[in-house]
Motif scaffolding. Sequence first.
Motif, mmCIF file in Angstrom:
data_model
loop_
_atom_site.group_PDB
_atom_site.id
_atom_site.type_symbol
_atom_site.label_atom_id
_atom_site.label_comp_id
_atom_site.label_asym_id
_atom_site.label_seq_id
_atom_site.Cartn_x
_atom_site.Cartn_y
_atom_site.Cartn_z
ATOM 1 N N LEU A 149 -7.225 1.993 -7.313
ATOM 2 C CA LEU A 149 -5.974 2.446 -6.694
ATOM 3 C C LEU A 149 -4.880 2.594 -7.749
ATOM 4 O O LEU A 149 -4.854 1.859 -8.746
ATOM 5 C CB LEU A 149 -5.528 1.453 -5.613
ATOM 6 C CG LEU A 149 -6.461 1.296 -4.409
ATOM 7 C CD1 LEU A 149 -5.843 0.363 -3.380
ATOM 8 C CD2 LEU A 149 -6.786 2.637 -3.772
ATOM 9 N N ASP A 177 0.816 -1.206 0.000
ATOM 10 C CA ASP A 177 0.000 0.000 0.000
ATOM 11 C C ASP A 177 0.859 1.269 0.000
ATOM 12 O O ASP A 177 0.465 2.289 -0.566
ATOM 13 C CB ASP A 177 -0.911 -0.011 1.230
ATOM 14 C CG ASP A 177 -2.120 0.879 1.048
ATOM 15 O OD1 ASP A 177 -3.044 0.482 0.321
ATOM 16 O OD2 ASP A 177 -2.144 1.980 1.624
ATOM 17 N N MET A 227 -2.786 -7.374 -3.284
ATOM 18 C CA MET A 227 -3.478 -6.663 -2.205
ATOM 19 C C MET A 227 -4.849 -7.285 -1.940
ATOM 20 O O MET A 227 -5.284 -7.413 -0.791
ATOM 21 C CB MET A 227 -3.618 -5.181 -2.554
ATOM 22 C CG MET A 227 -2.294 -4.432 -2.532
ATOM 23 S SD MET A 227 -2.431 -2.708 -3.093
ATOM 24 C CE MET A 227 -3.216 -1.971 -1.659
ATOM 25 N N ARG A 228 -5.543 -7.682 -3.004
ATOM 26 C CA ARG A 228 -6.849 -8.337 -2.838
ATOM 27 C C ARG A 228 -6.700 -9.662 -2.096
ATOM 28 O O ARG A 228 -7.477 -9.967 -1.180
ATOM 29 C CB ARG A 228 -7.487 -8.596 -4.210
ATOM 30 C CG ARG A 228 -7.955 -7.358 -4.940
ATOM 31 C CD ARG A 228 -8.749 -7.739 -6.182
ATOM 32 N NE ARG A 228 -9.034 -6.579 -7.000
ATOM 33 C CZ ARG A 228 -8.325 -6.195 -8.067
ATOM 34 N NH1 ARG A 228 -7.257 -6.925 -8.439
ATOM 35 N NH2 ARG A 228 -8.654 -5.123 -8.755
ATOM 36 N N ILE A 263 -10.169 -1.695 -4.391
ATOM 37 C CA ILE A 263 -8.778 -1.738 -4.833
ATOM 38 C C ILE A 263 -8.651 -1.429 -6.323
ATOM 39 O O ILE A 263 -7.607 -0.981 -6.795
ATOM 40 C CB ILE A 263 -8.160 -3.115 -4.492
ATOM 41 C CG1 ILE A 263 -8.073 -3.280 -2.964
ATOM 42 C CG2 ILE A 263 -6.783 -3.302 -5.108
ATOM 43 C CD1 ILE A 263 -7.588 -4.633 -2.506
ATOM 44 N N LYS A 308 -2.196 -4.888 -7.294
ATOM 45 C CA LYS A 308 -3.590 -4.839 -6.856
ATOM 46 C C LYS A 308 -4.136 -6.239 -6.566
ATOM 47 O O LYS A 308 -4.883 -6.424 -5.605
ATOM 48 C CB LYS A 308 -4.450 -4.127 -7.905
ATOM 49 C CG LYS A 308 -4.223 -2.619 -7.919
ATOM 50 C CD LYS A 308 -5.291 -1.871 -8.690
ATOM 51 C CE LYS A 308 -5.083 -1.949 -10.164
ATOM 52 N NZ LYS A 308 -5.968 -1.017 -10.912
ATOM 53 N N ASP A 328 -15.304 -3.140 -5.859
ATOM 54 C CA ASP A 328 -13.922 -3.430 -5.484
ATOM 55 C C ASP A 328 -13.183 -2.126 -5.170
ATOM 56 O O ASP A 328 -12.890 -1.346 -6.080
ATOM 57 C CB ASP A 328 -13.223 -4.172 -6.628
ATOM 58 C CG ASP A 328 -11.785 -4.533 -6.305
ATOM 59 O OD1 ASP A 328 -11.368 -4.358 -5.134
ATOM 60 O OD2 ASP A 328 -11.073 -4.982 -7.225
ATOM 61 N N ASN A 379 -5.841 -8.989 1.515
ATOM 62 C CA ASN A 379 -6.980 -8.367 2.185
ATOM 63 C C ASN A 379 -8.019 -9.410 2.582
ATOM 64 O O ASN A 379 -8.560 -9.382 3.700
ATOM 65 C CB ASN A 379 -7.622 -7.319 1.276
ATOM 66 C CG ASN A 379 -8.691 -6.519 1.990
ATOM 67 O OD1 ASN A 379 -8.576 -6.204 3.166
ATOM 68 N ND2 ASN A 379 -9.764 -6.196 1.288
#
Length: 327
Positions: A220, A95, A230-231, A217, A227, A215, A234
């Motif tokens: 971003l 992030d 990150m998903r 993300i 990404k 979504d 998460n």
Amino acid sequence: MKIREAITTKVSTRTSKILNILVKILGAIIIAIVLFLAIVYTVNLISNKSEQRRIEPYGQLVPVDGKNMNVLIQGDGEETVVLLPGYGTAAPALDFKALIDELSPFYKVVVIEPFGYGLSDLTKKERSTENIVSEIHEALQGLHIDRYILMGHSISGLYGIDYVNKYENEVSAFVGLDSSVPSLSERKIEASALRALNLLKKSGLIRLQMKLSADPIAELPFDDTTKEQMRLINRQNIYNPTQLNEAGSMYTNFKGAENLSFPKNLPLILFVQANHPVTDRWLPEHVNQVKDSVDGKVITFEEGHYLYRTKAKEIVENFRSFMKEIK
């Protein structure tokens, strides 16, 4: 009399049939709900295991309190900047990518992923400010880092003000990224609400809700690979027991910091969103934090809470100028 009995019998039979139909319908609905929940639960278990294998490791693991804390280090500058995330940030080291890339040509950048975040272990230890601060310090000690600038987003402003008072001789400056202020306390979260979230997480309903929702993300400013990572992280970390413990401890942590202030001689620069969507006290309270500092400054951006994602270049330029001015 016989006619009345016949009518009563007929009505009774009809009522019985209706009741039987209703019972069957209710039974079918219950079976459908149970089947649906069983499918959601099973899909969640299978997906969790599958996604864990798709997460690509980054950083390095540092022993802290008998567990492993993940830390990413980038850059080799003479000065060190330690980055601390806001509450619930799934993968801090990913992030903060834009900010890390802007800082690393000039500094050694160390991103701490506290327990329950990113690729760090979970912990059952109470998420008090004292414990969180102690764990971050132990991680830095394990890396032999004993002089650094602390840069924290959101809730790390709360932990940061405690940290710099405890380890004042180690911290050369504090940088807030729309950081939390002790005077603006979070609401108390009841234990029943936390138990409900834990149950929803285990049941798989949280995963389903995330699947059906927009979504966050997608928009971003990161590449598709970042990404997707990150998903994945998460979905693993959201509402995990460690983060829920932290949420439950937040009110107490804010109350415990109400009388704390940043050391007067500690250089302090706060990057703040100009227009908070909830409170008009956000900017004034940040200005109040720097008023007694020998070297204190507040810089505002017309951005949201995660201003470091889109204003990384401006943040680093202003931060470097500030550090040059105070030397």
